[in-house]
Structure formats: structure tokens, C-alpha cells
Write an enzyme that holds these catalytic residues in place. Structure first.
Site, short mmCIF file in Angstrom:
data_model
loop_
_atom_site.label_atom_id
_atom_site.label_comp_id
_atom_site.label_asym_id
_atom_site.label_seq_id
_atom_site.Cartn_x
_atom_site.Cartn_y
_atom_site.Cartn_z
N ALA A 61 63.02 -33.59 -71.36
CA ALA A 61 64.44 -33.61 -71.01
C ALA A 61 65.15 -32.44 -71.69
O ALA A 61 64.80 -32.05 -72.81
CB ALA A 61 65.06 -34.94 -71.44
N GLU B 89 56.24 -44.23 -64.45
CA GLU B 89 56.86 -45.33 -65.21
C GLU B 89 58.36 -45.14 -65.04
O GLU B 89 58.96 -44.23 -65.62
CB GLU B 89 56.44 -45.27 -66.67
N CYS C 239 64.08 -48.74 -70.66
CA CYS C 239 63.67 -49.23 -69.34
C CYS C 239 63.26 -50.69 -69.39
O CYS C 239 63.46 -51.44 -68.43
CB CYS C 239 62.55 -48.36 -68.77
#
Length: 431
Positions: free
Chosen positions: A135, A207, A241
Site C-alpha cells: 500500500a 483474501e 477483515c
């Protein structure tokens, strides 16, 4: 593709040709060294995480410790990739598990070290090499991980961090040197990566997001469920998540649970993430805070009621909120990535199961009950990759981790992960 990127991929390919020939047990020794570096410098690496994405420093330290534990696990486990002998009428009848080559990892900001190392370690141990696209707010984490892999003795090119754009990621997937891709990220990102990988016939592990149910039955230990529920929702500021996001509560204990849950929930208030005592930090970026606030208003506009207001504190922090949800509310089908919980009241186990499964996601549900038969009913019928019973769901390096439905496909962690980026080769014949 730029010449620098082309050269980098070629260097990775050259490293792969040497790395794949090193015996499995010899590769394992490098991970023992990596674990020692992570443990010895965990405060330093934790500070990088917190500075980049605002996670409470104590949680960042735990993240580094979990990475070290993962390295220890793979450094000592058995080699399930060794040649298999199969009895047939042939004189030679074997299955070899061969690494694919250079694998691209596209990793997110919410667990900057863990997500990358969780992907990289089993992939590299299987004989592959990896390139990492991290990221944009976590580039120092990416650079640091490459340095510590090399410090642990891994040859250059086995773990490579690259600063590349999203457009370049698609170009990389198309490049013949890249033989597979692993993404941890949003559903939207997963669709793009899967499309690019499919177009180029590349193996893919995804994922993705989750909106997991946290089911509390009428026979549950409500004190524990409330304490665990607050932590499940608010760890990492809700930017997880596998966080408990939809709380499905039996009507008989609904009011009592909500009171206890709210009391525990309010113990999490935004503070300086660099303080050791801080339990709730800031959002990772301003746009993520803005997105959550919009979802909160959308939920209210569609009939949700406020149990605890989501209160903005500056541009990147919230006093966490709780919503009492109506079933038809469209926000129930969205993932809330921040300190905002949704609560549903149900009449029985069947309705609880129906609401829990009524989502496009399926990652890691949790159920709280003192009845083993009831626990197994939920465990066997919940449509998710994992189910936790009377505890918060946490991934465990010893067990496979992955999602169903729009939460992705493929497996991370455990010995199963070693085979994700290998190909079985059958050898048969007579002399």
C-alpha cells in the site's frame, strides 16, 4: 514496461533459478534468522507500523511478534513438498511438487508486516521468490521487510519490494516472468486482480473483505461475549477483515447484552497511538474516515437506529458507534471498515443463521453458546472459511485461513499454504 522494472523482474527470475535448488530444510534455516531479527527489533518495526497507519503501538508490537511466530512455525514443520511415491504398475511413479517461480504479492495497509510476511514466508519456503507491491502509505514497511530478509541471509532477489502504480501491477501480472499473484485487499481490488490473472492464465490467491457475524445465543456467557465483542469490533480501529461486524443477538438476552456490550465498547476511545495504554488509534487515512461517516449516515437514512453515536473527533478519528439494524437496510450488505458495529435482534437459531449467511462475504464468523450441539449446528452451517466458538476469531498459523463467496479463494497459513504456488508434476515410466 520501464527498463528498471524489467531488470528487477529479471533479477528475481535469476534468483529463483538458484533458490529453487536449495533443499527445503536448508531454506528453513533462513526463517529462524528472520524470526530472531523480528523479535530483537520488534519495537523499532512496530513504530514504523504505527507511524504509517496509526495502529496503537501495543497492537503493532503484537503484529511483529505474530510474524516472528509464523517464521518459527515454518522453520520447524515437516516438508510436505517432498517427492511422493505412488504404487502403480510402472517402475517409476512419482509426484513432484515444483515451485512456480516469481510470485507477485499485492498487500494492504491494515497489517503492514503481517499480511506481507504471511504471504511471503510459505511462498518462499516452497521454493518461489516474491515481489511485493505494498500500500502507498506503507512503503517504509515494504522497504524494511526487504532489508531484514536480506539481513537474515536470504539471497538478493528472493524478497523484493517495488514501488509501482496500480497500472504497473496489471502490466506485471501480464509479464511472463510473473507466475502467480496473491492479493489481500478489497472485493473491488480482488475482481481487478482476478480479471488480470485470469486473462493471463496466472494462479491467484485472494483474501478479500468480510462482514462477519458475531452470534450471541441466549445461553451464552454474556460478560465474556460483551468483552470479546468490543475487542472483535474495535481491534485495529475496526480496520480488520475478520473483525466482528454484524452482531446477531437472541431476543431473550438482547437488552442485557446490548447494555454490557455498550459499556465495554465505550472503554475504547481514540488516543495517541504511540502511547502504550492506547486501545483505539486513528483511521489510517482521512478518506477512509470520510467513507465510514457516509456509510453511517446511509444506514440511518435507511432505517437504522443509533444505540451509540459514531462521533467524529477531528478528521481521522471517531468515538466508536453502534447501530440497531433493520433487516432491509442496504448497509447490512456492505463492509464497515472502522469503529462502527451493526446489531440485529433474532428470535431463534435458524433466524440467526439466516442473517449471518445473508451476506456476500464469508470469512470468519463467531458464535457464543454454552451448548456444544448448538455450537456445532452453527459451525457446520455458517458459510465462511472459519468459525470461532466462544472466542474472537483470530487466524492461527497452524490452521488454513481463507474465505468463501466474495471474501476470496485460496488458502494462506498452515502447511496447506505451501502448495498454493507449487505445481504437482507426475512422472511415470519403465526402464
Amino acid at each position: 514496461m520501464e527498463q528498471f522494472l524489467q531488470n528487477t523482474l529479471q533479477n528475481s527470475q535469476d534468483a529463483f533459478q538458484k533458490w529453487k535448488k536449495i533443499p527445503f530444510e536448508e531454506r528453513q534455516k533462513y526463517f529462524t534468522q528472520l524470526s530472531e531479527i523480528l523479535n530483537n527489533r520488534k519495537q523499532e518495526f512496530a513504530a514504523i507500523i504505527t507511524q504509517e497507519m496509526n495502529k496503537p503501538i501495543s497492537q503493532s508490537v503484537s503484529e511483529i511478534e505474530k510474524c516472528a511466530a509464523l517464521c518459527d512455525y515454518y522453520a520447524t514443520e515437516k516438508n510436505i513438498l517432498k517427492t511422493e511415491q505412488v504404487e502403480t504398475e510402472f517402475q517409476i511413479s512419482e509426484i513432484h511438487h515444483e515451485p512456480l517461480g516469481v510470485i507477485l504479492g499485492v498487500m494492504p495497509w491494515n497489517f503492514p508486516f503481517w499480511q506481507a510476511i504471511r504471504f511471503a514466508v510459505p511462498t518462499i519456503l516452497a521454493g518461489n521468490v516474491i515481489v511485493l507491491k505494498h500500500a502507498s502509505i506503507c512503503e517504509k514497511s515494504g522497504e524494511t521487510m526487504q532489508k531484514i530478509f536480506e539481513k537474515a541471509g536470504f539471497p538478493k532477489g528472493v524478497f523484493t519490494f517495488l514501488k509501482v502504480s496500480h497500472t504497473e501491477v496489471e502490466e506485471m501480472i501480464a509479464h511472463p516472468i510473473i507466475r502467480g499473484v496473491s492479493l489481500t485487499g478489497s472485493e473491488a481490488a480482488g475482481r481487478k486482480i482476478a480479471e488480470a490473472a485470469g486473462k493471463n492464465l496466472k494462479k491467484c490467491v485472494l483474501e478479500l473483505g468480510g462482514s462477519d457475524a458475531f452470534i450471541v445465543c441466549e445461553d451464552a456467557d454474556l460478560e465474556k461475549a460483551a468483552i470479546d465483542g468490543a475487542q472483535a469490533r474495535l481491534q485495529n480501529n475496526g480496520q480488520t477483515c475478520v473483525a466482528g461486524k454484524r452482531f446477531v443477538i437472541h431476543e431473550k438476552i438482547y437488552q442485557v447484552f446490548v447494555e454490557k456490550f455498550t459499556e465495554e465498547y465505550q472503554k475504547y476511545q481514540p488516543e495517541n497511538p504511540m502511547n502504550e495504554e492506547t486501545k483505539l488509534g486513528l483511521m489510517a487515512r482521512e478518506d477512509l474516515a470520510s467513507d465510514l461517516e457516509k456509510q453511517y449516515q446511509k444506514a440511518l437514512n435507511n432505517g437504522a437506529k443509533t444505540i451509540l453515536e459514531l462521533e467524529s473527533v477531528g478528521n481521522m478519528a471517531f468515538k466508536p458507534g453502534i447501530l440497531e439494524m433493520n433487516l432491509e437496510n442496504s448497509i447490512a450488505q456492505e463492509e464497515l471498515f472502522g469503529p462502527l458495529a451493526m446489531v440485529f435482534k433474532v428470535k431463534n437459531d435458524e433466524e440467526a443463521l439466516q442473517i449471518a449467511n445473508n451476506t456476500m462475504f464469508g470469512l470468519g464468523n463467531a458464535v457464543f453458546t454454552s451448548n456444544k450441539e448448538r455450537a456445532l449446528f452453527f459451525a457446520e452451517n455458517l458459510e465462511s472459511g472459519s468459525v470461532a466458538i466462544n472466542q474472537i476469531f483470530r487466524s492461527d498459523v497452524r490452521l488454513p485461513f481463507g474465505g468463501r463467496k466474495n471474501s476470496g479463494y485460496g488458502v494462506e497459513l498452515s502447511l496447506y499454504a505451501l502448495k498454493e504456488f507449487t505445481a504437482p508434476k507426475t512422472i511415470i515410466g519403465k526402464f
